[in-house]
Design a protein around this motif. Structure first.
Motif, short mmCIF file in Angstrom:
data_model
loop_
_atom_site.label_atom_id
_atom_site.label_comp_id
_atom_site.label_asym_id
_atom_site.label_seq_id
_atom_site.Cartn_x
_atom_site.Cartn_y
_atom_site.Cartn_z
N TYR A 36 -9.65 14.64 10.41
CA TYR A 36 -10.96 14.33 9.54
C TYR A 36 -10.28 14.56 8.05
CZ TYR A 36 -15.43 15.38 6.99
OH TYR A 36 -16.51 15.28 6.14
N VAL A 37 -10.51 13.31 7.69
CA VAL A 37 -9.48 13.22 6.07
C VAL A 37 -10.38 11.98 5.32
CG1 VAL A 37 -7.41 13.48 7.26
CG2 VAL A 37 -8.25 11.14 7.04
N ASP A 38 -10.06 12.26 4.00
CA ASP A 38 -10.51 11.26 3.02
C ASP A 38 -10.52 9.92 3.74
OD1 ASP A 38 -11.53 13.23 1.13
OD2 ASP A 38 -9.46 13.38 0.41
N GLY A 39 -11.29 9.00 3.41
CA GLY A 39 -11.18 7.75 3.64
C GLY A 39 -10.37 7.01 2.52
N PRO A 40 -9.91 5.49 2.85
CA PRO A 40 -9.20 4.90 1.89
C PRO A 40 -9.71 5.03 0.32
CG PRO A 40 -9.36 3.58 3.74
CD PRO A 40 -10.35 4.81 3.84
N GLY A 41 -8.82 5.30 -0.68
CA GLY A 41 -9.36 5.38 -1.93
C GLY A 41 -8.71 3.97 -3.05
N SER A 42 -9.01 4.36 -4.16
CA SER A 42 -8.60 3.35 -4.97
C SER A 42 -7.10 3.42 -5.46
CB SER A 42 -9.23 3.30 -6.29
OG SER A 42 -9.38 4.38 -6.81
N GLU A 43 -6.29 4.46 -4.98
CA GLU A 43 -4.77 4.65 -5.35
C GLU A 43 -3.92 3.50 -5.00
OE1 GLU A 43 -7.04 8.65 -4.75
OE2 GLU A 43 -6.65 6.88 -3.65
N PRO A 44 -3.06 3.44 -5.54
CA PRO A 44 -1.93 2.52 -5.05
C PRO A 44 -1.43 2.68 -3.69
CG PRO A 44 -1.37 3.55 -7.40
CD PRO A 44 -2.52 4.03 -6.95
N GLN A 45 -1.06 1.54 -3.13
CA GLN A 45 -0.64 1.26 -1.58
C GLN A 45 0.15 2.75 -1.33
OE1 GLN A 45 -2.26 -0.08 0.53
NE2 GLN A 45 -1.00 0.65 2.42
N VAL A 46 1.18 2.79 -2.36
CA VAL A 46 2.33 3.90 -2.09
C VAL A 46 1.67 5.27 -1.88
CG1 VAL A 46 2.82 4.05 -4.62
CG2 VAL A 46 4.65 4.77 -2.96
N ILE A 47 0.71 5.38 -2.67
CA ILE A 47 0.12 6.69 -2.62
C ILE A 47 -0.80 6.96 -1.21
CG2 ILE A 47 -1.67 8.33 -3.73
CD1 ILE A 47 0.90 7.90 -5.40
N GLU A 48 -1.48 5.89 -1.07
CA GLU A 48 -2.11 5.91 0.33
C GLU A 48 -1.11 6.10 1.68
OE1 GLU A 48 -5.37 6.06 0.88
OE2 GLU A 48 -6.08 5.76 -0.93
N GLU A 49 -0.05 5.52 1.32
CA GLU A 49 0.93 5.96 2.46
C GLU A 49 1.61 7.14 2.44
OE1 GLU A 49 4.07 2.79 1.69
OE2 GLU A 49 2.71 1.24 2.54
N LYS A 50 1.76 7.79 1.46
CA LYS A 50 2.41 9.05 1.29
C LYS A 50 1.11 10.06 1.98
CE LYS A 50 5.25 8.89 -2.68
NZ LYS A 50 5.49 9.49 -4.12
N ARG A 88 -3.41 3.55 9.04
CA ARG A 88 -3.04 2.29 8.56
C ARG A 88 -3.78 1.13 8.10
NH1 ARG A 88 1.84 3.91 11.21
NH2 ARG A 88 1.70 2.47 12.95
N SER A 89 -5.04 1.11 9.12
CA SER A 89 -5.78 0.02 9.15
C SER A 89 -7.21 0.63 7.93
CB SER A 89 -6.41 -0.35 10.25
OG SER A 89 -7.10 0.83 10.85
N GLY A 90 -7.92 -0.33 7.50
CA GLY A 90 -8.73 0.01 6.40
C GLY A 90 -10.03 0.28 7.12
N ALA A 144 -14.87 3.45 -1.53
CA ALA A 144 -14.71 5.05 -1.95
C ALA A 144 -16.13 5.42 -2.50
CB ALA A 144 -13.59 5.18 -2.61
N PRO A 145 -16.39 6.65 -2.22
CA PRO A 145 -15.95 7.63 -1.75
C PRO A 145 -16.30 7.68 -0.13
CG PRO A 145 -17.59 8.92 -2.75
CD PRO A 145 -17.56 7.35 -2.99
N SER A 146 -15.51 7.90 0.97
CA SER A 146 -15.80 7.89 2.16
C SER A 146 -14.96 8.88 2.83
CB SER A 146 -15.48 6.54 2.87
OG SER A 146 -14.19 6.22 2.98
N ALA A 147 -15.32 9.18 4.31
CA ALA A 147 -14.44 9.93 4.84
C ALA A 147 -14.10 9.24 6.31
CB ALA A 147 -14.99 11.20 5.16
N ARG A 148 -13.21 9.81 7.20
CA ARG A 148 -12.73 9.43 8.20
C ARG A 148 -12.70 10.35 9.41
NH1 ARG A 148 -8.40 4.44 8.85
NH2 ARG A 148 -8.98 3.48 10.78
N ALA A 186 -14.47 7.15 13.49
CA ALA A 186 -15.60 6.94 12.64
C ALA A 186 -15.16 6.95 11.12
CB ALA A 186 -16.57 8.29 13.16
N ALA A 187 -15.79 5.84 10.58
CA ALA A 187 -15.94 5.81 9.18
C ALA A 187 -17.13 6.33 8.48
CB ALA A 187 -15.73 4.30 8.64
N LEU A 188 -17.18 7.10 7.91
CA LEU A 188 -18.33 8.24 7.36
C LEU A 188 -18.50 7.56 5.87
CD1 LEU A 188 -17.49 11.11 9.15
CD2 LEU A 188 -19.00 9.54 9.95
N ASP A 189 -19.82 7.34 5.50
CA ASP A 189 -20.40 7.00 4.20
C ASP A 189 -20.32 8.48 3.47
OD1 ASP A 189 -21.09 4.29 3.74
OD2 ASP A 189 -22.38 4.81 5.23
#
Length: 375
Positions: free
Chosen positions: A24-38, A65-67, A72-76, A89-92
């Motif tokens: 249970y984590v944060d959904g994709p944000g607006s950070e650069p792709q390299v930050i999302e991958e980290k 790795r898929s959107g 944002a903001p969202s959770a997963r 589950a992609a959560l609003d």
């Protein structure tokens, strides 16, 4: 309020034996792709450290790795078993509480329960004298294509000609406004009849709102929430409309808890079960209609047995049924409630700001409104 789709999806999975791997984590944000991958790599490492099987770790890492398609903001919430993601589950809205990275005998249920109000759909109406725009929203975000109801625009706006001509134009304009709002009312009534929104916030021109409310069917008027702001005007601010929607969502949630509490107290309390032990017994008899749990119960060390079959929950005896193990009491009770078709409501701590301290109070004991009076 309607039950969230993800709860309906997870309920049959609760009958299956574990263990489960969950993220249970944060959904994709607006950070650069390299930050999302980290961030994704960090989740992978924590899953490995939790003792999750390699196949489950890879399945969740691949899904991350898929959107999600949500802004944002969202959770997963990702649930995996036997190397397969069985719930994604992609959560609003933002994540509620801490991240959960675990390999566990029973899926943690608080995240899905905490996001229940994100599944509430409502119909926003922004009306003007020339017509209106209707749009479905869920958690403040569009959930469908908007519908424009376009009325007549001749004789709009009212002219200031003076004398007999002025009075004639006034009457003509008023009749056109009424006809336009009648068309809007028909569209709103149809949506309410067919799709059952939780409520209908109505904003826009003051006179148009007045005419529209007068023309709505009783069923629509009962769930209408008038918002005194002209959102269709140039340069208007939607803040008042958003605040009114948030307030109505909060009211609906509070009303549902209050209604369940009141039901539990009727018939000298015989319509309710109070405290973990009594609630557990009522769940074992499938007698619970609505279960109310305090969010803080998940922070405590209380545990119960999650059973493999009916009656689903117990405390040590197991009643001749296999056990998946001792799990947090809140998850054991919520799981048994969902498996017996009960509604589960969670009283969440509310914060004005994320860093605010929680209210100083003890944990409220579980409470259930029953389907029939206790003997």
């Amino acid at each position: 309020m309607p039950t969230m789709t993800e709860l309906a999806e997870i309920t049959p999975l609760l009958r299956r034996p574990g263990p489960w791997t969950v993220a249970y984590v944060d959904g994709p944000g607006s950070e650069p792709q390299v930050i999302e991958e980290k961030k994704q790599d960090a989740v992978r490492r924590r899953l490995e450290d939790s003792g999750a099987p390699d196949a489950d770790v890879e399945a969740i890492a691949s899904a991350l790795r898929s959107g999600t398609g949500l802004p944002a903001p969202s959770a997963r919430y990702l649930l995996a078993a036997d190397g397969e993601v069985v719930l994604d589950a992609a959560l609003d809205g933002p994540r509620h509480g801490s991240e959960i990275i675990a390999h566990t005998p029973v899926p943690p249920l608080l995240p899905l329960l905490a996001h229940q109000d994100a599944g509430v759909e409502y119909l926003v109406v922004e009306t003007g004298r020339e017509g209106a725009r209707l749009r479905w929203e869920r958690a403040g975000r569009p959930s469908g294509e908007p519908l424009d109801v376009e009325g007549r625009t001749d004789a709009l706006p009212k002219v200031q000609a003076g004398g007999w001509s002025h009075a004639k134009h006034q009457r003509t304009s008023e009749e056109i406004w009424k006809l336009n709002q009648r068309e809007v009312a028909e569209a709103v009534d149809q949506a309410v009849r067919e799709d059952r929104p939780a409520f209908v916030p109505i904003a826009g021109d003051g006179r148009a709102r007045q005419l529209l409310l007068a023309d709505l069917a009783e069923e629509s008027r009962a769930i209408a929430v008038e918002v005194d702001v002209h959102t269709r005007a140039a340069g208007s601010d939607d803040g008042a409309l958003e605040s009114a929607i948030d307030a109505e969502l909060d009211r609906l949630e509070a009303d549902e808890v209050t209604t369940a509490r009141n039901r539990a107290e009727t018939d000298h309390g015989r319509r309710g079960a109070h405290g973990s032990s009594d609630v557990m017994k009522a769940l074992q008899e499938a007698a619970v209609d609505t279960l109310i749990l305090d969010e803080r119960l998940w922070d405590e060390e209380r545990t119960l047995d999650a059973l493999t079959d009916v009656p689903w929950v117990d405390d040590g005896d197991r009643l001749g049924v296999g056990s998946l193990g001792r799990v947090p009491a809140a998850d054991a009770l919520a799981r048994a409630a969902l498996l017996t078709d009960a509604r589960v409501l969670v009283e969440l701590d509310e914060f004005d700001e994320p860093d605010d301290e929680r209210e100083s109070r003890g944990t409220r004991e579980p409470l259930a409104a029953l389907r029939w009076p206790a003997v």
